[in-house]
Design a protein around this motif. Structure first.
Motif, PDB file in Angstrom:
ATOM      1  N   HIS A  99     -13.455  12.371 -28.790  1.00 17.58           N
ATOM      2  CA  HIS A  99     -14.578  12.553 -29.720  1.00 17.58           C
ATOM      3  C   HIS A  99     -14.491  11.540 -30.866  1.00 17.58           C
ATOM      4  CE1 HIS A  99     -16.571  16.150 -28.192  1.00 17.58           C
ATOM      5  NE2 HIS A  99     -15.394  16.716 -27.999  1.00 17.58           N
ATOM      6  N   TYR A 100     -13.295  11.363 -31.398  1.00  9.18           N
ATOM      7  CA  TYR A 100     -13.134  10.472 -32.538  1.00  9.18           C
ATOM      8  C   TYR A 100     -13.376   9.014 -32.155  1.00  9.18           C
ATOM      9  CZ  TYR A 100     -10.971  14.538 -34.829  1.00  9.18           C
ATOM     10  OH  TYR A 100     -10.724  15.773 -35.363  1.00  9.18           O
ATOM     11  N   ALA A 101     -12.992   8.643 -30.943  1.00 15.98           N
ATOM     12  CA  ALA A 101     -13.240   7.275 -30.489  1.00 15.98           C
ATOM     13  C   ALA A 101     -14.735   6.977 -30.433  1.00 15.98           C
ATOM     14  CB  ALA A 101     -12.602   7.049 -29.122  1.00 15.98           C
ATOM     15  N   ASN A 102     -15.501   7.943 -29.914  1.00 15.44           N
ATOM     16  CA  ASN A 102     -16.950   7.770 -29.879  1.00 15.44           C
ATOM     17  C   ASN A 102     -17.537   7.758 -31.286  1.00 15.44           C
ATOM     18  OD1 ASN A 102     -17.177   7.576 -27.112  1.00 15.44           O
ATOM     19  ND2 ASN A 102     -17.575   9.754 -26.796  1.00 15.44           N
ATOM     20  N   ALA A 103     -17.033   8.648 -32.138  1.00 17.43           N
ATOM     21  CA  ALA A 103     -17.529   8.711 -33.514  1.00 17.43           C
ATOM     22  C   ALA A 103     -17.290   7.402 -34.241  1.00 17.43           C
ATOM     23  CB  ALA A 103     -16.854   9.863 -34.256  1.00 17.43           C
ATOM     24  N   LYS A 104     -16.105   6.854 -34.057  1.00 15.40           N
ATOM     25  CA  LYS A 104     -15.764   5.582 -34.717  1.00 15.40           C
ATOM     26  C   LYS A 104     -16.764   4.491 -34.335  1.00 15.40           C
ATOM     27  CE  LYS A 104     -12.414   1.826 -34.315  1.00 15.40           C
ATOM     28  NZ  LYS A 104     -12.767   1.201 -35.594  1.00 15.40           N
ATOM     29  N   GLN A 105     -17.098   4.403 -33.062  1.00 14.91           N
ATOM     30  CA  GLN A 105     -18.006   3.353 -32.622  1.00 14.91           C
ATOM     31  C   GLN A 105     -19.406   3.527 -33.195  1.00 14.91           C
ATOM     32  OE1 GLN A 105     -17.775   1.937 -28.494  1.00 14.91           O
ATOM     33  NE2 GLN A 105     -15.987   3.250 -28.235  1.00 14.91           N
ATOM     34  N   VAL A 106     -19.881   4.765 -33.227  1.00 16.63           N
ATOM     35  CA  VAL A 106     -21.217   5.012 -33.768  1.00 16.63           C
ATOM     36  C   VAL A 106     -21.251   4.695 -35.259  1.00 16.63           C
ATOM     37  CG1 VAL A 106     -22.958   6.777 -34.239  1.00 16.63           C
ATOM     38  CG2 VAL A 106     -21.811   6.718 -32.017  1.00 16.63           C
ATOM     39  N   ILE A 107     -20.237   5.163 -35.995  1.00 16.33           N
ATOM     40  CA  ILE A 107     -20.197   4.926 -37.435  1.00 16.33           C
ATOM     41  C   ILE A 107     -20.035   3.449 -37.744  1.00 16.33           C
ATOM     42  CG2 ILE A 107     -18.867   5.376 -39.550  1.00 16.33           C
ATOM     43  CD1 ILE A 107     -18.347   8.205 -38.416  1.00 16.33           C
ATOM     44  N   ASP A 108     -19.176   2.763 -36.995  1.00 16.11           N
ATOM     45  CA  ASP A 108     -19.029   1.317 -37.181  1.00 16.11           C
ATOM     46  C   ASP A 108     -20.351   0.598 -36.929  1.00 16.11           C
ATOM     47  OD1 ASP A 108     -16.393   1.572 -37.862  1.00 16.11           O
ATOM     48  OD2 ASP A 108     -15.590   0.818 -35.958  1.00 16.11           O
ATOM     49  N   CYS A 109     -21.080   1.079 -35.934  1.00 20.84           N
ATOM     50  CA  CYS A 109     -22.357   0.461 -35.595  1.00 20.84           C
ATOM     51  C   CYS A 109     -23.370   0.619 -36.726  1.00 20.84           C
ATOM     52  CB  CYS A 109     -22.894   1.090 -34.308  1.00 20.84           C
ATOM     53  SG  CYS A 109     -24.428   0.367 -33.705  1.00 20.84           S
ATOM     54  N   LEU A 110     -23.367   1.779 -37.381  1.00 23.97           N
ATOM     55  CA  LEU A 110     -24.327   2.040 -38.448  1.00 23.97           C
ATOM     56  C   LEU A 110     -23.955   1.376 -39.768  1.00 23.97           C
ATOM     57  CD1 LEU A 110     -25.170   5.829 -37.928  1.00 23.97           C
ATOM     58  CD2 LEU A 110     -26.681   3.885 -37.525  1.00 23.97           C
ATOM     59  N   VAL A 111     -22.671   1.392 -40.114  1.00 25.04           N
ATOM     60  CA  VAL A 111     -22.295   0.934 -41.458  1.00 25.04           C
ATOM     61  C   VAL A 111     -21.284  -0.203 -41.448  1.00 25.04           C
ATOM     62  CG1 VAL A 111     -22.851   3.103 -42.584  1.00 25.04           C
ATOM     63  CG2 VAL A 111     -20.554   2.762 -41.675  1.00 25.04           C
ATOM     64  N   GLY A 112     -21.035  -0.795 -40.285  1.00 20.41           N
ATOM     65  CA  GLY A 112     -20.231  -2.001 -40.249  1.00 20.41           C
ATOM     66  C   GLY A 112     -20.960  -3.126 -40.971  1.00 20.41           C
ATOM     67  N   LYS A 113     -20.244  -4.150 -41.333  1.00 25.10           N
ATOM     68  CA  LYS A 113     -20.831  -5.215 -42.156  1.00 25.10           C
ATOM     69  C   LYS A 113     -22.027  -5.896 -41.490  1.00 25.10           C
ATOM     70  CE  LYS A 113     -16.701  -6.127 -44.896  1.00 25.10           C
ATOM     71  NZ  LYS A 113     -15.663  -7.103 -45.315  1.00 25.10           N
ATOM     72  N   ASP A 114     -22.047  -5.938 -40.164  1.00 25.36           N
ATOM     73  CA  ASP A 114     -23.141  -6.615 -39.479  1.00 25.36           C
ATOM     74  C   ASP A 114     -24.467  -5.865 -39.591  1.00 25.36           C
ATOM     75  OD1 ASP A 114     -21.461  -8.633 -38.716  1.00 25.36           O
ATOM     76  OD2 ASP A 114     -21.104  -7.843 -36.696  1.00 25.36           O
ATOM     77  N   ASN A 115     -24.398  -4.535 -39.724  1.00 24.14           N
ATOM     78  CA  ASN A 115     -25.624  -3.735 -39.692  1.00 24.14           C
ATOM     79  C   ASN A 115     -25.859  -2.894 -40.939  1.00 24.14           C
ATOM     80  OD1 ASN A 115     -26.574  -4.464 -37.061  1.00 24.14           O
ATOM     81  ND2 ASN A 115     -24.988  -3.184 -36.175  1.00 24.14           N
TER      82      ASN A 115
ATOM     83  N   GLU B  52     -26.462   9.726 -48.033  1.00 19.19           N
ATOM     84  CA  GLU B  52     -25.598  10.487 -47.137  1.00 19.19           C
ATOM     85  C   GLU B  52     -24.321   9.724 -46.780  1.00 19.19           C
ATOM     86  OE1 GLU B  52     -29.250  12.023 -47.503  1.00 19.19           O
ATOM     87  OE2 GLU B  52     -29.051  10.151 -46.391  1.00 19.19           O
ATOM     88  N   PHE B  53     -23.360  10.494 -46.268  1.00 19.66           N
ATOM     89  CA  PHE B  53     -22.113   9.917 -45.760  1.00 19.66           C
ATOM     90  C   PHE B  53     -22.057  10.100 -44.256  1.00 19.66           C
ATOM     91  CE2 PHE B  53     -20.863   9.321 -49.951  1.00 19.66           C
ATOM     92  CZ  PHE B  53     -19.611   8.720 -50.023  1.00 19.66           C
ATOM     93  N   ALA B  54     -21.511   9.110 -43.582  1.00 20.73           N
ATOM     94  CA  ALA B  54     -21.259   9.205 -42.144  1.00 20.73           C
ATOM     95  C   ALA B  54     -19.852   9.769 -41.957  1.00 20.73           C
ATOM     96  CB  ALA B  54     -21.370   7.836 -41.490  1.00 20.73           C
ATOM     97  N   LEU B  55     -19.750  10.861 -41.202  1.00 19.37           N
ATOM     98  CA  LEU B  55     -18.503  11.621 -41.088  1.00 19.37           C
ATOM     99  C   LEU B  55     -18.275  12.072 -39.658  1.00 19.37           C
ATOM    100  CD1 LEU B  55     -19.766  13.754 -43.995  1.00 19.37           C
ATOM    101  CD2 LEU B  55     -17.675  12.434 -44.284  1.00 19.37           C
ATOM    102  N   ALA B  56     -17.008  12.316 -39.331  1.00 20.80           N
ATOM    103  CA  ALA B  56     -16.649  12.875 -38.028  1.00 20.80           C
ATOM    104  C   ALA B  56     -16.111  14.292 -38.245  1.00 20.80           C
ATOM    105  CB  ALA B  56     -15.599  12.012 -37.337  1.00 20.80           C
TER     106      ALA B  56
END
Length: 422
Positions: free
Chosen positions: A320-336, A306-310
């Motif tokens: 909405h986009y600010a919250n989406a960015k944080q959630v997506i970064d949390c899931l697929v950022g390099k740390d996680n 799947e793809f993570a999308l806003a």
């Protein structure tokens, strides 16, 4: 993803203990900055998140994993629906102005969703799209605009039961062409074992499993009625006609076909990388090799996941986009990214991170080349893939039910070409 998810968390050892995952991700949530500078952001204390994993209820490790990605000061509300329903639900939600903040959408559906105006460009949301393998990230870009990023990726391989092959005198090194595989199927069935399981179910899941044979014959999605496409359909049709594959393949999904292989009675199973851990835990010796093409060499295999999308927002979009960015970064950022991929039985979509993941567990080693060379299903057709896939699915169903009748198979793929154009 076209993939079967009903057993992933239960069978994939890459999932760490739920508490450990949530603890790790909690840092991602609590250390995150507040949701942007939009004056309306304070009103958006609930972040809505949609995914295609209804088998994971609110008490599951996956649900807790996602909850830990809620931006500071917000509550994450997760809603889940089967993959087949998610795009329709999103269409209605965007139209009515109540779209979720984040959606995980199966990769073949992304071009259609983007072309229909349902998704916000990643640049508008602030999603970091760098560092992902081009072949795995490809479905997220439509008409030179990138909309999202892969949460991970998976693909298909050919598992075999070494005990059965040894008994039948089959050398695994011969499994590099259709002729080699067919010869092996003849030997194992004559020796009293069963042949091969695969998922031929109607819809995208069946097409996902058919594509290695389709591409391995030299067929192209732009011409689903070609002689090469017909050859691929004939191959699988003959397997059922000769008794190499069960008649249930016409309705088996990937979980059902895998369960047949786990009985220990079948020599082969076409199935996904997400079952690698389960394969390593069987009483019989299960081994993965690349799916063979018609001629010598490995067939191209499709990317799953799947793809993570806003989604597009009609009101308070920046919040909405600010919250989406944080959630997506949390899931697929390099740390996680590796933790998320492991939690779903996927590979990380970043090569360097994936190498670390593969090195940590030898069960992934045979899959490394397959995932790096896997092809996007929508790469050639974009949004048109959905129509073409449906046409191929119909042709495949006819072929499997024909059980070897070449006339029916040829007519089915000629019709597929017309249906795809229509």
């Amino acid at each position: 993803m076209i993939t079967t998810r009903s057993t992933r968390l239960a069978k994939v050892a890459g999932v760490a203990a739920g508490a450990a995952l949530v603890t790790t991700l909690a840092a991602c949530s609590s250390d995150s900055p507040s949701s942007g500078d939009d004056s309306s952001s304070a009103k958006l204390t609930t972040v809505t998140f949609w995914d295609p994993y209804p088998q994971y209820d609110d008490t599951s490790d996956w649900a807790k994993y996602v909850q830990a990605c809620a931006p500071a000061g917000t509550t994450l509300k997760r809603t889940t629906a089967p993959t087949a329903d998610l795009l329709n639900n999103l269409t209605t939600a965007v139209k009515e102005g109540n779209a979720p903040d984040v959606i995980l959408l199966d990769n073949p559906a992304v071009p259609e969703a983007a072309s229909s105006g349902l998704l916000a460009p990643a640049s508008d949301v602030g999603i970091d799209t760098s560092g992902f393998d081009a072949n795995l990230a490809g479905p997220g870009t439509v008409d030179d605009v990138t909309y999202g990023v892969p949460v991970g990726a998976n693909t298909l391989g050919l598992y075999y039961n070494k005990d059965i092959l040894d008994k039948a005198g089959v050398d695994p090194s011969t499994l590099t062409s259709w002729d080699g595989l067919n010869a092996a199927l003849e030997k194992v069935t004559k020796a009293g074992s069963k042949g091969i399981t695969f998922a031929g179910i109607s819809g995208e899941e069946g097409v996902f499993q058919f594509l290695p044979w389709f591409w391995g014959a030299g067929a192209n999605l732009k011409d689903p009625g070609s002689a090469q496409a017909t050859e691929a359909g004939q191959l699988l049709s003959d397997w059922i006609g000769k008794g190499y594959a069960p008649k249930s393949a016409t309705t088996d999904n990937q979980s059902a076909s895998w369960d047949l292989f786990l009985t220990g009675k079948y020599a082969f199973a076409e199935n996904g990388s997400w079952f690698a851990k389960a394969a390593s835990e069987q009483k019989f010796h299960a081994v993965m090799v690349p799916i063979p093409g018609k001629a010598e060499g490995a067939a191209p295999v499709p990317t799953g996941g799947e793809f993570a999308l806003a989604p597009m927002q009609k009101k308070d979009s920046s919040a909405h986009y600010a919250n989406a960015k944080q959630v997506i970064d949390c899931l697929v950022g390099k740390d996680n990214q590796v933790k998320t991929a492991d939690a779903l039985g996927y590979f990380a979509a970043n090569k360097d991170l994936r190498q670390t993941q593969i090195a940590s567990d030898k069960i992934w080693t045979p899959w490394a080349a397959a995932i790096e060379s896997a092809q996007g299903r929508t790469s050639d057709l974009g949004a048109q893939y959905t129509v073409t896939s449906a046409a191929i699915s119909t042709a495949l169903q006819t072929s499997l039910n024909a059980a070897g009748d070449s006339g029916q198979v040829g007519d089915a793929f000629k019709q597929a070409a017309q249906d795809a154009q229509g």
